[in-house]
Design an enzyme around this catalytic site. Structure first.
Site, PDB file in Angstrom:
ATOM      1  N   SER A   1      -7.016   0.167   6.234  1.00 55.13           N
ATOM      2  CA  SER A   1      -7.564  -1.169   6.503  1.00 55.13           C
ATOM      3  C   SER A   1      -8.719  -1.481   5.558  1.00 55.13           C
ATOM      4  CB  SER A   1      -7.996  -1.297   7.963  1.00 55.13           C
ATOM      5  OG  SER A   1      -9.151  -0.526   8.211  1.00 55.13           O
TER       6      SER A   1
ATOM      7  N   ASP B   1     -15.642   3.750   5.144  1.00 51.57           N
ATOM      8  CA  ASP B   1     -14.317   3.530   4.559  1.00 51.57           C
ATOM      9  C   ASP B   1     -14.358   2.468   3.462  1.00 51.57           C
ATOM     10  OD1 ASP B   1     -13.719   5.261   6.579  1.00 51.57           O
ATOM     11  OD2 ASP B   1     -11.978   4.144   7.323  1.00 51.57           O
TER      12      ASP B   1
ATOM     13  N   SER C   1       0.804  -1.227   0.000  1.00 55.57           N
ATOM     14  CA  SER C   1       0.000   0.000   0.000  1.00 55.57           C
ATOM     15  C   SER C   1       0.834   1.274   0.000  1.00 55.57           C
ATOM     16  CB  SER C   1      -0.911   0.023   1.233  1.00 55.57           C
ATOM     17  OG  SER C   1      -1.757   1.162   1.189  1.00 55.57           O
TER      18      SER C   1
ATOM     19  N   GLY D   1      -5.883   7.300   9.726  1.00 57.79           N
ATOM     20  CA  GLY D   1      -7.259   7.691   9.434  1.00 57.79           C
ATOM     21  C   GLY D   1      -7.520   7.824   7.947  1.00 57.79           C
TER      22      GLY D   1
END
Lengths: 400, 400
Positions: A149, A207, A138, A145
């Site tokens: 994930s 998210d 990644s 934040g």
């Protein structure tokens, strides 16, 4: 059921809050946006009778015999589970299997737990558990934040579902990147949400929705709506690296509202209006074509909201520094997410000179911040041809 | 009618806006406070058949024969004018008399014009115009939005009315300072307001009210109310010396409200609530005794309002610098008045160490700002015994 592929390359974006952080806790609108710092995954079907996962960012390289994983599904022999409810018994067994101490939430353990959970659930109805090799890398910093994930969960979900044939492998020979159908994205998102639940306990679902659909999402009172037809905006994403506790910051805002309700409730109203004006402006930028006036409005809204976040008590001297460094170059910034340090976004406009971007990034790095030039509003989860990835990314994914 | 004195010493405070600047233009509450940087006046009755005025701050020293002044009142022979309506004919004649070019509003001309106007009106019903000598010296910078013209008008009004015997000369032998009765203060204020009208055209009346009554005044929808029983608060008053146009700043706020009504109207609501919570806190500090909690609330309100003023578009980088310099020492600041540079107040608490005050003042001066340690909420217009003035002030007043 689609044809099963031997290998796939998948990416998903991170997430940033454009407007409405904290206010969303108090029933106001928030605008969540995809952040084009992406998480990349390579999945290969193998014949080793093993499942391996490599997470070079967090120095995690694990491998299990398929035969030791199979018994973990014994409690649901023949049972067909929905993808929207967590199998808590499986989670319990997996925590024991990978020896996670009670209450531990360290990044490595959670990433492995989420991966194995999704692997076992997605293939639970298969005749045999497939042997496969997964590598995830990644561009996103973890714990900042920025939805790292969720981007991970979305990539794992899309890859396993593709390998299983639950969703199609939509890439044709001539395509660089491609996306799935709306229904397939729903399935990817549902499984990614399971991963998020395992990692975070009680996530909002924003998210993984951003990681799946990309673009701009309106989040209001638990309801997530994707905004149709929005522009992609160039930004700088800066990590002040000042550690903060989201929980503490959320309770600080709550305390302040309780202490000064007559002062603070109008501020939440104003933040809500900022999100709405922003949404309206983004829509206009597509329908009318983006003009300097639109960018000027976006800048005003960023400045206003940054002041409001200060009023809520979630500012930080590092963020003030960041805002004044960028403003000295005519660029407008606000914190994104919890505040109290953490990350900030700086809007770049079509008029922003490359030399300005270079200078600002240099100054921000000099202060000790991490800084990336990227964009918001980029696509969600993508399937890639190898040629569509940079050498750097490809090298890492092929290395493990 | 009281006995006429041969000499009197008078002072009046400046003014600062604690909360509500700009919002007051849009129908919200503002809290105006007296600023204990004072203007001092010495009046002596003489037998020279002359009227002289010395304004050493602005290098103005003028003297007229009483006989040349008398004819200026010819148009109102025998007429008794109220003190609440401006004699525009007299203003016209005086402008001609002291050769003020049309439209000119320079400080010297306006100060002389206001003085002569008040002198002639106050004594218009006297048998003879008295010969007298007036010297005015001020601790206040002019043109900084600190009510220097009002403090001047209040001093001149009180001195002339005392010399005329319209109001009493309340100082007894044993007193250092004394004030007038409520009715006498009304008369002083009315005449001072005439002076303000001459100097400013269309003043709100807040500045002269603060100069007259001192303390804290609530200003709302044109109505001025003096808050009873309020504490005196130590502050730093800083002048960034960045020039600004009040008119331009007021119209900038208006434009911003028109551009983003849904965002800005709640901000005005919040500013209004800041003023109200502040007023309530000040009252509590007197009834309950001032505690650390009260000071902490006053600091929060200052921080919140400073952010709101930034949102209204009247902030300035010099003010950001000021706020961060003071905050680095644990002190909280906001702009006062028009903003866009100009002046700011920094709250000092009983816990603020003298060394901190010294360090902060040193740093602010190093940046190029003027800075005074003073207080807000101090008394309005006062009559002084010579011993109650510092040598410095007395020396200046006696020199001219």
């Amino acid at each position: 059921m689609a044809a099963v592929v031997q290998e796939c390359l998948i990416s998903a974006p991170g997430k940033s809050i454009l407007h409405g952080e904290h206010a969303v806790v108090h029933g106001k609108v928030a605008l969540a946006v995809s952040l084009n710092l992406r998480t990349y995954l390579r999945l290969q079907l193998t014949s080793t009778a093993e499942v391996s996962i490599s997470l070079p960012n967090i120095d995690t390289f694990l491998c299990w015999d398929v035969s030791v994983l199979k018994p973990l599904l014994s409690h649901r022999e023949g049972e067909c589970r929905s993808s929207t409810e967590l199998d808590t018994e499986l989670v319990r067994k997996l925590r024991e299997f990978i020896a996670i101490t009670d209450g531990s939430t360290d990044t490595r353990s959670m990433a492995v737990l989420a991966f194995l959970y999704m692997y076992l659930c997605v293939f639970s109805q298969s005749q045999v558990l497939p042997s496969l090799k997964v590598c995830v890398w990644s561009e996103l910093p973890t714990g900042a934040g920025l939805g790292s994930s969720a981007a991970y969960s979305v990539c794992v979900s899309a890859a396993l579902l593709t390998a299983r044939g639950t969703i199609s492998s939509p890439l044709t020979q001539s395509q660089e990147t491609t996306r799935w159908t709306e229904q397939e994205l729903e399935i990817i998102n549902n499984w990614a949400f399971q991963g998020e639940k395992i990692i975070h306990g009680n996530p909002s679902g924003v998210d993984n929705a951003v990681g799946t659909w990309g673009g701009f999402l309106r989040y209001h009172a638990g309801k997530i709506t994707s905004l149709s037809r929005v522009p992609t905006l160039r930004i700088l994403l800066t990590n002040t690296k000042v550690p903060r506790s989201t929980k503490l910051l959320v309770s600080r805002v709550k305390d302040r509202i309780n202490q000064y309700p007559s002062v603070m409730l109008p501020v939440l109203e104003s933040v809500n209006a900022v999100s709405q004006v922003c949404e309206h402006t983004l829509a206009e930028m597509v329908t009318e074509g983006a003009s300097a006036k639109h960018y000027s409005t976006l800048e005003d809204l960023i400045d206003i909201n940054q002041q409001h976040l200060n009023v809520m008590g979630v500012g930080h001297s590092s963020l003030n520094t960041l805002c004044s460094v960028t403003l000295a170059h005519g660029l407008h910034s606000k914190l994104t997410g919890a505040g109290g340090g953490g990350c900030a976004i700086t809007l770049l406009t079509p008029d922003t000179d490359e030399s300005v971007v270079r200078d600002v990034m240099k100054e921000l790095k000099k202060v000790g911040f991490d800084c990336w030039e990227t964009s918001i509003g980029a696509p969600g989860v993508l399937m890639h041809s190898p040629t569509s990835l940079t050498h750097n990314v490809l090298d890492i994914l092929n290395k493990y």
